[in-house]
Design a protein around this motif. Structure first.
Motif, PDB file in Angstrom:
ATOM      1  N   LYS A  14      18.458  25.563 -29.931  1.00 18.01           N
ATOM      2  CA  LYS A  14      18.427  24.665 -28.781  1.00 18.01           C
ATOM      3  C   LYS A  14      19.707  23.838 -28.655  1.00 18.01           C
ATOM      4  O   LYS A  14      19.882  23.102 -27.687  1.00 18.01           O
ATOM      5  N   GLY A  15      20.597  23.933 -29.645  1.00 18.68           N
ATOM      6  CA  GLY A  15      21.858  23.202 -29.591  1.00 18.68           C
ATOM      7  C   GLY A  15      21.711  21.708 -29.828  1.00 18.68           C
ATOM      8  O   GLY A  15      22.483  20.916 -29.281  1.00 18.68           O
ATOM      9  N   ILE A  16      20.721  21.317 -30.624  1.00 13.35           N
ATOM     10  CA  ILE A  16      20.495  19.902 -30.916  1.00 13.35           C
ATOM     11  C   ILE A  16      20.786  19.657 -32.394  1.00 13.35           C
ATOM     12  O   ILE A  16      20.164  20.256 -33.270  1.00 13.35           O
ATOM     13  N   ILE A  22      19.538  11.459 -34.137  1.00 15.07           N
ATOM     14  CA  ILE A  22      19.665  10.060 -34.547  1.00 15.07           C
ATOM     15  C   ILE A  22      20.218   9.209 -33.409  1.00 15.07           C
ATOM     16  O   ILE A  22      19.653   8.168 -33.068  1.00 15.07           O
ATOM     17  N   LYS A  23      21.321   9.630 -32.827  1.00 20.30           N
ATOM     18  CA  LYS A  23      22.011   8.808 -31.829  1.00 20.30           C
ATOM     19  C   LYS A  23      21.392   8.874 -30.439  1.00 20.30           C
ATOM     20  O   LYS A  23      21.200   7.860 -29.793  1.00 20.30           O
ATOM     21  N   GLN A  24      21.098  10.060 -29.975  1.00 17.34           N
ATOM     22  CA  GLN A  24      20.609  10.222 -28.611  1.00 17.34           C
ATOM     23  C   GLN A  24      19.096  10.016 -28.504  1.00 17.34           C
ATOM     24  O   GLN A  24      18.614   9.409 -27.547  1.00 17.34           O
ATOM     25  N   TYR A  25      18.344  10.524 -29.490  1.00 19.85           N
ATOM     26  CA  TYR A  25      16.885  10.478 -29.410  1.00 19.85           C
ATOM     27  C   TYR A  25      16.263   9.394 -30.292  1.00 19.85           C
ATOM     28  O   TYR A  25      15.049   9.258 -30.337  1.00 19.85           O
ATOM     29  N   LYS A  26      17.115   8.640 -30.998  1.00 19.90           N
ATOM     30  CA  LYS A  26      16.674   7.498 -31.809  1.00 19.90           C
ATOM     31  C   LYS A  26      15.677   7.877 -32.914  1.00 19.90           C
ATOM     32  O   LYS A  26      14.755   7.137 -33.228  1.00 19.90           O
TER      33      LYS A  26
END
Length: 68
Positions: A14-16, A22-26
């Motif tokens: 999925k390219g995650i 951590i940064k984008q989805y907290k």
């Protein structure tokens, strides 16, 4: 035992990255560490990962027999 080996493959597909979690989805780094160690996590955490990755539970975890 529940293992999360599929999680890392699904994230790659999925390219995650872990950094994005951590940064984008907290997502807490401690939660990622627990998953890496195949330690227990809440069903809420599993639900959050399924939503982020747009996948099913079976795409991130497996149950395997404990060997004693």
């Amino acid at each position: 035992m529940i293992v999360y080996d599929k999680l890392w493959q699904t994230m790659k597909e999925k390219g995650i990255s872990q950094y994005a979690l951590i940064k984008q989805y907290k997502i807490s780094p401690a939660q990622i560490t627990r998953l890496k160690r195949n330690e227990s996590v809440s069903t809420h955490t599993i639900d959050v990962f399924c939503k982020i990755l747009r996948c099913n539970v079976g795409d991130i975890m497996d149950h395997i027999e404990d060997t004693e």
